[in-house]
Design an enzyme around this catalytic site. Structure first.
Site, mmCIF file in Angstrom:
data_model
loop_
_atom_site.group_PDB
_atom_site.id
_atom_site.type_symbol
_atom_site.label_atom_id
_atom_site.label_comp_id
_atom_site.label_asym_id
_atom_site.label_seq_id
_atom_site.Cartn_x
_atom_site.Cartn_y
_atom_site.Cartn_z
ATOM 1 C CG HIS A 348 -2.037 -0.933 1.182
ATOM 2 N ND1 HIS A 348 -3.271 -0.652 0.662
ATOM 3 C CD2 HIS A 348 -2.093 -2.211 1.606
ATOM 4 C CE1 HIS A 348 -4.056 -1.704 0.766
ATOM 5 N NE2 HIS A 348 -3.364 -2.677 1.343
ATOM 6 C CE LYS A 534 -6.207 14.053 0.063
ATOM 7 N NZ LYS A 534 -6.545 12.797 -0.580
ATOM 8 N NE ARG A 535 -3.629 10.167 10.204
ATOM 9 C CZ ARG A 535 -3.432 9.235 11.120
ATOM 10 N NH1 ARG A 535 -4.360 8.308 11.335
ATOM 11 N NH2 ARG A 535 -2.349 9.214 11.855
ATOM 12 C CE LYS A 540 -2.223 10.911 3.112
ATOM 13 N NZ LYS A 540 -2.902 10.040 2.143
ATOM 14 C CB THR A 642 -10.056 5.390 -1.217
ATOM 15 O OG1 THR A 642 -9.514 5.640 0.077
ATOM 16 C CG2 THR A 642 -9.471 4.105 -1.763
ATOM 17 C CE LYS A 646 -13.905 6.274 0.626
ATOM 18 N NZ LYS A 646 -12.941 6.288 1.756
HETATM 19 C C1 26V Z 1 3.401 6.028 4.284
HETATM 20 C C2 26V Z 1 4.225 6.904 4.957
HETATM 21 C C3 26V Z 1 5.535 7.196 4.455
HETATM 22 C C4 26V Z 1 6.406 8.056 5.231
HETATM 23 C C5 26V Z 1 5.967 8.650 6.455
HETATM 24 C C6 26V Z 1 4.647 8.424 6.874
HETATM 25 C C7 26V Z 1 3.807 7.508 6.107
HETATM 26 C C8 26V Z 1 2.558 7.230 6.526
HETATM 27 C C9 26V Z 1 1.741 6.363 5.858
HETATM 28 C C10 26V Z 1 2.157 5.731 4.764
HETATM 29 C C11 26V Z 1 1.237 4.748 4.113
HETATM 30 C C12 26V Z 1 1.045 3.487 4.915
HETATM 31 C C13 26V Z 1 0.118 2.492 4.264
HETATM 32 C C14 26V Z 1 -1.182 3.121 3.848
HETATM 33 O O1 26V Z 1 -1.990 3.472 4.658
HETATM 34 N N1 26V Z 1 -1.385 3.270 2.550
HETATM 35 C C15 26V Z 1 -2.566 3.862 1.949
HETATM 36 O O2 26V Z 1 -3.381 2.800 1.482
HETATM 37 C C16 26V Z 1 -4.556 3.258 0.831
HETATM 38 C C17 26V Z 1 -5.367 2.035 0.472
HETATM 39 O O3 26V Z 1 -4.683 1.279 -0.474
HETATM 40 C C18 26V Z 1 -4.197 4.088 -0.379
HETATM 41 O O4 26V Z 1 -5.377 4.568 -0.979
HETATM 42 C C19 26V Z 1 -3.317 5.256 0.026
HETATM 43 O O5 26V Z 1 -2.884 5.963 -1.112
HETATM 44 C C20 26V Z 1 -2.118 4.762 0.811
HETATM 45 O O6 26V Z 1 -1.363 5.837 1.338
#
Ligand code: 26V
Length: 805
Positions: A348, A534-535, A540, A642, A646
């Site tokens: 992901h 979003k977060r 982002k 996502t 929506k």
């Molecule tokens: C990545 C990173 C990278 C560096 C620092 C902080 C951080 C925080 C979160 C993430 C992503 C972690 C996994 C995740 O939640 N991925 C999300 O999954 C969704 C469902 O597939 C997708 O729509 C999002 O784009 C994706 O970020």
């Protein structure tokens, strides 16, 4: 199965009497909600047990979706909709003098997830059941979900989410299905009389995993699947092992809280224990079921598929190996072949920082048997491929490297499928991030573009729009979202365009009331509602959005008569509690809001609204009211997104970079119905390559950027002495990791384009209609069907489901 309004009312009265010994006129919404819950549960209980028996009888292959997060939000209305009794219940309650919406308010959001990943898991649960697929979820029943966000003086403050305080109507505790999970201690292999090796455990701790099952109802198809969430308990037999209170608490707290970081909690012992806990409990319960089928273990993959949602459940692999070898006495070779055929994995994120790794010492100490097996998985991988492939490639792809266990490596090497979540993301995995693995196992890599549970995000969240759709194209879209495309025939129909616009206006009015009530800010429903939800993450680029808002602010300060539409910039975002920079951005946005919203020169032309505590329920209120969808991550960084889907489904027009699923949204709506800006992924990579990006240079050449960034540090925006500096430093001192300044000019141009388009009412309404009409492409029903066909090899239960074309 049907129920009339009268039958429903009688049932309600009866149960209210039984449970609370009272009449409706004396009951509180709380009480009525609980009674309604029990009526609904009774209504689906036969279908729940029948579904299970049917699967068992047909010996159907089932998928188990392992995810450390599930984010269903509220379940009442979606259960009623899926059961086909939403209208009956609404009417019946009204006759009993209750408004369904008041009962909806009683239910707490089930927020056992951080964001996109957890919400996707819940959309998949809904779709798997709705497509009649035999599939179950497996996860953790956290006592506390994602923290509640409050703003105090513009700062984010986190409060505990006590979602279980008044009980959880939907869950069923299944004491009899509890299993034991082992932690810590030492383990060594003892040779038995027959020469076989058996592990002997010493000084380990045994914890009890108790499952709580929640029914997942298919959309009007009599299918009820199960979401199984595990909660920790100390087994009675082990009481004396837990001597001190501290000791006890440490174990009891295992399933207490969801980790609130949406990347990874590197090195946290409890997090690793959580991962093993739900994995071990889940795999054990699957094996217990398989035993009942009386089939040879070598056929396991014909009956069971296990899906690893991101790497958090990757311990499924060594745990399955452990059970096959230690409990069923299979050889390593046979066990590994079975395991690989059963497991599949979704990646992901491409962000290297978020790829999960665990220190060897921690893994060895907390999960010694797991570590032994992982070491052997690694050793055999090296032994098998050395000499076949270049030695450097093998070293780079090993599971254990530099004292760390690389979970993604294990998931790819010992599963049969690895997928990304949007075309661009899957391509980047193959070409860049996981390229070495693609060289080793090209046939394992595939794409499954994300999707959303359209019923929740259109029918439930936006009944006004749903009604217009019914009147215009009939009701088939409620079952099959592909039929939304029928709407395209009405792109020139003024009456339909107007009706959709009226529905949007109604939703905006409702959101405006919510905003007024919760923030005190008055916003005009005539303004453009521009939404970024979003977060909060640097990649982002919420800050890019703010830079543009500040430009609008200064433009209006200089020229209060400036032409243009009114705009309300709406934000919803939680920051991880430990993510200082993200929290600084929240503070800066909130202080800019304070300044702009109260500036008489601006006179309401632009407003900023940062809504507290963004969650599924709030999303359901914001999304139907949005005109503009902000999808502005730096190209290549957002795996899919996502909320983009929506918002599109609800008729918002997207302003976007070519990142994640935005690319596919552009492909279906066409360039005329989306506003694209910014660097492409190729340009981003070229920029890394040439290594000559200078944010300072762009700043020095741009008077407007100078004015905006200076405003963050010179007191123009008050109360952000520290945070303003942090933001400016990230851009200038640390050279703007996510190229905000480079994309700023093209973002501003894109926003001007949005403004022009909005001014042409008809044109805007047509764009909005075409976004709705093309959104069927992003249904999670279709996504899970592709997983079912390509990865899980499972089929819908014929009996109930309509044949899908
Ligand atoms: C990545 C990173 C990278 C560096 C620092 C902080 C951080 C925080 C979160 C993430 C992503 C972690 C996994 C995740 O939640 N991925 C999300 O999954 C969704 C469902 O597939 C997708 O729509 C999002 O784009 C994706 O970020």
């Amino acid at each position: 199965m049907t129920m009339t309004v009268n039958e429903f009312k009688e049932e309600m009265k009866q149960r209210l009497k039984e449970k609370y010994a009272m009449d409706f006129k004396d009951a509180s919404p709380q009480e009525v909600f609980h009674v309604l819950g029990s009526v609904v549960k009774a209504y689906y209980s036969d279908a729940w047990s029948d579904t299970w028996k049917d699967y068992l009888r047909a010996e159907q292959k089932q998928v188990y979706y392992f995810s450390i997060e599930f984010l269903p939000g509220k379940m009442l209305k979606s259960n009623l909709l899926n059961l086909g009794i939403l209208e009956v219940v609404k009417e019946g309650l009204a006759e009993l003098d209750f408004d369904l919406e008041d009962l909806v308010d009683v239910e707490k959001d089930m927020a056992l997830g951080n964001g996109g990943l957890g919400r996707l898991a819940s959309c998949f649960m809904d779709s798997i059941a709705s497509c009649g697929l035999p599939g179950n979820g497996n996860g953790i029943r956290y006592d506390y979900g994602l923290f509640k966000q409050r703003f105090v003086d513009g700062y984010q403050v986190e409060l505990p989410d006590e979602w279980l305080r008044n009980g959880n109507t939907w869950e069923v505790r299944k004491e009899s299905k509890a299993v034991d999970v082992r932690f810590g201690g030492q383990v060594w292999m003892k040779e038995m009389a027959d020469g076989k090796l058996k592990p002997v455990y010493e000084n380990d701790r045994i914890l009890r995993a108790v499952p709580y099952d929640t029914a997942i109802l298919g959309y009007q198809n009599h299918i009820v699947n199960t979401l199984r969430l595990w909660s920790v308990e100390i087994p009675a037999s082990q009481e004396d092992q837990y001597r001190s209170i501290d000791d006890r608490r440490q174990f009891e707290d295992l399933t207490a809280v969801l980790y609130p970081d949406d990347s990874n909690e590197h090195g946290r012992r409890v997090r690793l224990a959580q991962e093993y806990f739900f994995v071990s409990a889940g795999v054990q319960s699957i094996m217990r079921y398989f035993k009942k089928l009386n089939k040879p273990l070598t056929l396991l993959n014909e009956y069971v598929a296990i899906h690893i949602n991101d790497t958090h459940p990757a311990l499924c692999i060594p745990e399955m190996m452990r059970i096959l070898m230690d409990d069923y006495e299979l050889s390593w070779e046979v066990a590994v072949s079975i395991t690989t055929k059963v497991m599949s994995y979704t990646n992901h994120t491409i962000m290297a920082e978020a790829l999960e790794k665990w220190p060897v010492e921690l893994m060895k100490d907390a999960l010694p048997r797991m570590y032994q097996i992982i070491e052997e998985l690694d050793r055999r991988f090296v032994a098998t491929y050395s000499g076949v492939w270049d030695a450097d490639l093998i070293q780079r792809t090993r599971i254990i490297q530099n004292g760390q266990v690389h979970m993604a490596h294990m998931a790819i090497i010992y599963s049969h499928s690895t997928n990304g979540v949007a075309k661009l993301h899957s391509d980047l995995l193959k070409e860049v991030v996981l390229h070495d693995f693609y060289v080793l196992f090209p046939e394992r890599f595939n794409n499954k573009t994300n999707g959303i549970a359209q019923r929740r995000w259109s029918q439930l969240a936006n009944p006004e729009m749903a009604e217009v759709l019914d009147e215009t194209i009939g009701k088939s879209w409620r079952q099959d979202s592909d039929d939304l495309k029928l709407l395209k025939n009405y792109v020139e129909d003024e009456a339909v365009l107007t009706k959709l616009a009226v529905a949007k206006q109604h939703n905006k009015q409702k959101l405006a009331s919510y905003i007024k009530e919760h923030t005190g800010i008055e916003v005009s429903p005539e303004a453009i509602f521009d939404v970024q939800i979003k977060r909060l993450h640097a990649y982002k680029r919420q800050l890019l959005n703010l830079l543009h808002i500040m430009k609008c602010y200064f433009d209006l300060k200089d020229n209060p008569q400036k032409e243009g539409n009114q705009r309300v910039f709406i934000f919803g975002a939680k920051a991880a509690p430990s993510y200082t920079y993200a929290k600084a951005i929240i503070k800066v946005i909130n202080e800019c809001a304070n300044l702009i919203n109260h500036d008489p020169d601006i006179n309401g032309r632009i407003k900023i609204v940062f809504l507290e505590n963004y969650n599924v329920t709030l999303a359901e209120q914001i999304i139907p009211a949005a005109d503009v969808s902000e999808q502005i991550s730096l190209a290549s960084k957002e795996a899919s997104g996502t909320s983009n889907m929506k918002l599109m489904l609800n008729g918002a027009v997207t302003i976007a970079t070519l990142d994640g699923a935005n690319v596919e949204i552009r492909d279906v709506v066409g360039d005329d119905n989306i506003v694209i800006f910014g660097m492409t992924e190729a340009e981003v990579y070229a920029c890394y390559e040439s290594n000559d990006y200078s944010a300072m240079k762009i700043y020095e050449e741009s008077p407007i950027l100078q004015r905006i960034l200076n405003a963050f540090v010179d007191g123009t925006v008050p109360n952000i002495q520290y945070e303003g500096q942090a933001v400016v430093d990230s851009l200038l001192k640390y050279n703007d990791e996510y190229f905000l300044l480079r994309d700023f000019a093209s973002y501003v141009a894109a926003q001007e384009q949005i403004d022009r388009l909005y001014s042409d009412k008809k044109r805007w309404q047509q764009m909005s209609l075409l976004n709705i009409a093309n959104a069927g492409r992003f249904s999670s029903d279709d996504t899970v069907m592709r997983y079912a066909e390509d990865i899980w090899q499972i089929e819908p239960v014929e009996k109930y489901t309509k044949k899908r074309t």
